[in-house]
Design a protein around this motif. Structure first.
Motif, PDB file in Angstrom:
ATOM      1  N   PRO A  58     -21.053  -7.460   7.838  1.00 40.26           N
ATOM      2  CA  PRO A  58     -22.002  -6.992   8.848  1.00 40.26           C
ATOM      3  C   PRO A  58     -23.193  -7.931   9.044  1.00 40.26           C
ATOM      4  O   PRO A  58     -23.664  -8.103  10.162  1.00 40.26           O
ATOM      5  N   LEU A  59     -23.672  -8.549   7.983  1.00 42.55           N
ATOM      6  CA  LEU A  59     -24.803  -9.467   8.117  1.00 42.55           C
ATOM      7  C   LEU A  59     -24.400 -10.703   8.917  1.00 42.55           C
ATOM      8  O   LEU A  59     -25.169 -11.208   9.738  1.00 42.55           O
ATOM      9  N   TYR A  60     -23.190 -11.165   8.716  1.00 44.90           N
ATOM     10  CA  TYR A  60     -22.673 -12.285   9.509  1.00 44.90           C
ATOM     11  C   TYR A  60     -22.668 -11.898  10.983  1.00 44.90           C
ATOM     12  O   TYR A  60     -23.079 -12.678  11.845  1.00 44.90           O
ATOM     13  N   GLU A  61     -22.216 -10.694  11.265  1.00 42.45           N
ATOM     14  CA  GLU A  61     -22.151 -10.218  12.652  1.00 42.45           C
ATOM     15  C   GLU A  61     -23.546 -10.148  13.272  1.00 42.45           C
ATOM     16  O   GLU A  61     -23.737 -10.524  14.428  1.00 42.45           O
ATOM     17  N   VAL A  62     -24.530  -9.682  12.518  1.00 41.41           N
ATOM     18  CA  VAL A  62     -25.910  -9.619  13.014  1.00 41.41           C
ATOM     19  C   VAL A  62     -26.395 -11.024  13.375  1.00 41.41           C
ATOM     20  O   VAL A  62     -26.977 -11.252  14.444  1.00 41.41           O
ATOM     21  N   HIS A  63     -26.154 -11.981  12.479  1.00 35.52           N
ATOM     22  CA  HIS A  63     -26.591 -13.358  12.739  1.00 35.52           C
ATOM     23  C   HIS A  63     -25.829 -13.973  13.917  1.00 35.52           C
ATOM     24  O   HIS A  63     -26.410 -14.720  14.717  1.00 35.52           O
ATOM     25  N   ALA A  64     -24.553 -13.669  14.032  1.00 34.42           N
ATOM     26  CA  ALA A  64     -23.760 -14.180  15.145  1.00 34.42           C
ATOM     27  C   ALA A  64     -24.280 -13.618  16.474  1.00 34.42           C
ATOM     28  O   ALA A  64     -24.404 -14.354  17.462  1.00 34.42           O
ATOM     29  N   LEU A  65     -24.601 -12.326  16.494  1.00 28.27           N
ATOM     30  CA  LEU A  65     -25.145 -11.723  17.712  1.00 28.27           C
ATOM     31  C   LEU A  65     -26.521 -12.286  18.053  1.00 28.27           C
ATOM     32  O   LEU A  65     -26.847 -12.502  19.220  1.00 28.27           O
ATOM     33  N   ALA A  66     -27.338 -12.547  17.034  1.00 35.10           N
ATOM     34  CA  ALA A  66     -28.641 -13.156  17.266  1.00 35.10           C
ATOM     35  C   ALA A  66     -28.470 -14.555  17.855  1.00 35.10           C
ATOM     36  O   ALA A  66     -29.221 -14.954  18.756  1.00 35.10           O
ATOM     37  N   GLY A  67     -27.486 -15.295  17.369  1.00 39.84           N
ATOM     38  CA  GLY A  67     -27.207 -16.621  17.924  1.00 39.84           C
ATOM     39  C   GLY A  67     -26.748 -16.547  19.367  1.00 39.84           C
ATOM     40  O   GLY A  67     -27.152 -17.354  20.207  1.00 39.84           O
ATOM     41  N   GLU A  68     -25.915 -15.568  19.660  1.00 39.07           N
ATOM     42  CA  GLU A  68     -25.447 -15.370  21.034  1.00 39.07           C
ATOM     43  C   GLU A  68     -26.616 -15.029  21.949  1.00 39.07           C
ATOM     44  O   GLU A  68     -26.737 -15.568  23.052  1.00 39.07           O
ATOM     45  N   THR A  69     -27.482 -14.156  21.485  1.00 45.33           N
ATOM     46  CA  THR A  69     -28.659 -13.776  22.267  1.00 45.33           C
ATOM     47  C   THR A  69     -29.553 -14.982  22.524  1.00 45.33           C
ATOM     48  O   THR A  69     -30.043 -15.189  23.642  1.00 45.33           O
ATOM     49  N   LEU A  70     -29.778 -15.788  21.494  1.00 39.90           N
ATOM     50  CA  LEU A  70     -30.593 -16.986  21.643  1.00 39.90           C
ATOM     51  C   LEU A  70     -29.988 -17.933  22.671  1.00 39.90           C
ATOM     52  O   LEU A  70     -30.705 -18.494  23.518  1.00 39.90           O
ATOM     53  N   ALA A  71     -28.681 -18.107  22.626  1.00 46.30           N
ATOM     54  CA  ALA A  71     -28.018 -18.995  23.579  1.00 46.30           C
ATOM     55  C   ALA A  71     -28.199 -18.491  25.012  1.00 46.30           C
ATOM     56  O   ALA A  71     -28.556 -19.264  25.911  1.00 46.30           O
ATOM     57  N   LEU A  72     -27.974 -17.208  25.233  1.00 41.68           N
ATOM     58  CA  LEU A  72     -28.097 -16.648  26.575  1.00 41.68           C
ATOM     59  C   LEU A  72     -29.532 -16.722  27.088  1.00 41.68           C
ATOM     60  O   LEU A  72     -29.777 -17.068  28.254  1.00 41.68           O
ATOM     61  N   GLN A  73     -30.499 -16.421  26.232  1.00 44.82           N
ATOM     62  CA  GLN A  73     -31.896 -16.517  26.643  1.00 44.82           C
ATOM     63  C   GLN A  73     -32.267 -17.964  26.955  1.00 44.82           C
ATOM     64  O   GLN A  73     -32.984 -18.231  27.926  1.00 44.82           O
ATOM     65  N   SER A  74     -31.778 -18.898  26.169  1.00 45.79           N
ATOM     66  CA  SER A  74     -32.072 -20.313  26.408  1.00 45.79           C
ATOM     67  C   SER A  74     -31.521 -20.766  27.753  1.00 45.79           C
ATOM     68  O   SER A  74     -32.184 -21.512  28.483  1.00 45.79           O
ATOM     69  N   ILE A  75     -30.324 -20.311  28.080  1.00 44.57           N
ATOM     70  CA  ILE A  75     -29.733 -20.649  29.375  1.00 44.57           C
ATOM     71  C   ILE A  75     -30.599 -20.088  30.500  1.00 44.57           C
ATOM     72  O   ILE A  75     -30.915 -20.791  31.469  1.00 44.57           O
ATOM     73  N   LEU A  76     -30.994 -18.819  30.368  1.00 42.65           N
ATOM     74  CA  LEU A  76     -31.823 -18.211  31.410  1.00 42.65           C
ATOM     75  C   LEU A  76     -33.168 -18.912  31.544  1.00 42.65           C
ATOM     76  O   LEU A  76     -33.629 -19.178  32.659  1.00 42.65           O
ATOM     77  N   PHE A  77     -33.800 -19.231  30.399  1.00 44.24           N
ATOM     78  CA  PHE A  77     -35.087 -19.930  30.435  1.00 44.24           C
ATOM     79  C   PHE A  77     -34.943 -21.314  31.062  1.00 44.24           C
ATOM     80  O   PHE A  77     -35.889 -21.833  31.647  1.00 44.24           O
ATOM     81  N   GLY A  78     -33.779 -21.924  30.946  1.00 38.81           N
ATOM     82  CA  GLY A  78     -33.569 -23.243  31.520  1.00 38.81           C
ATOM     83  C   GLY A  78     -33.225 -23.219  32.997  1.00 38.81           C
ATOM     84  O   GLY A  78     -33.680 -24.076  33.758  1.00 38.81           O
ATOM     85  N   ILE A  79     -32.442 -22.240  33.410  1.00 40.46           N
ATOM     86  CA  ILE A  79     -31.928 -22.215  34.780  1.00 40.46           C
ATOM     87  C   ILE A  79     -32.852 -21.491  35.764  1.00 40.46           C
ATOM     88  O   ILE A  79     -33.110 -21.982  36.865  1.00 40.46           O
ATOM     89  N   LEU A  80     -33.339 -20.315  35.393  1.00 37.44           N
ATOM     90  CA  LEU A  80     -34.055 -19.486  36.360  1.00 37.44           C
ATOM     91  C   LEU A  80     -35.324 -20.129  36.930  1.00 37.44           C
ATOM     92  O   LEU A  80     -35.553 -20.038  38.142  1.00 37.44           O
ATOM     93  N   PRO A  81     -36.162 -20.787  36.133  1.00 37.96           N
ATOM     94  CA  PRO A  81     -37.331 -21.442  36.748  1.00 37.96           C
ATOM     95  C   PRO A  81     -36.936 -22.520  37.757  1.00 37.96           C
ATOM     96  O   PRO A  81     -37.619 -22.708  38.771  1.00 37.96           O
ATOM     97  N   ARG A  82     -35.838 -23.215  37.501  1.00 30.98           N
ATOM     98  CA  ARG A  82     -35.374 -24.231  38.451  1.00 30.98           C
ATOM     99  C   ARG A  82     -34.928 -23.586  39.764  1.00 30.98           C
ATOM    100  O   ARG A  82     -35.202 -24.109  40.846  1.00 30.98           O
TER     101      ARG A  82
END
Length: 94
Positions: A9-33
């Protein structure tokens, strides 16, 4: 650090946090442009952020006490953070 065992379960929590970080990073990069391309696109993005915030609030109301209070609060914080990054800080009236 959690082992690389997907059943942990801890692996899953960290994996989901990584997924969230990736998606937020994409949005922070694309949407202002996108917002910088035209006033019409910026207005559409603004309306989309309003819709997202309203959806989070509706879900929080629907599930009420069944949902953890931090769930909706964190979701709204993220929506507003990405909104601010995309559209700039809101102007104070007056």
């Amino acid at each position: 650090m959690a082992d690389k065992n997907p059943m942990d379960p801890l692996y899953e929590v960290h994996a989901l946090a990584g997924e969230t970080l990736a998606l937020q990073s994409i949005l922070f990069g694309i949407l202002p442009r996108l917002a910088a391309l035209s006033p019409e696109i910026k207005e559409a993005l603004s309306a989309g952020f309003d819709d997202a915030a309203n959806l989070v609030e509706q879900i929080a109301l629907k599930y009420g006490d069944q949902a953890h209070p931090a769930h909706a609060a964190k979701a709204l914080q993220i929506v507003e953070g990405i909104r601010s990054s995309t559209l700039g800080k809101p102007q104070k009236p007056g």
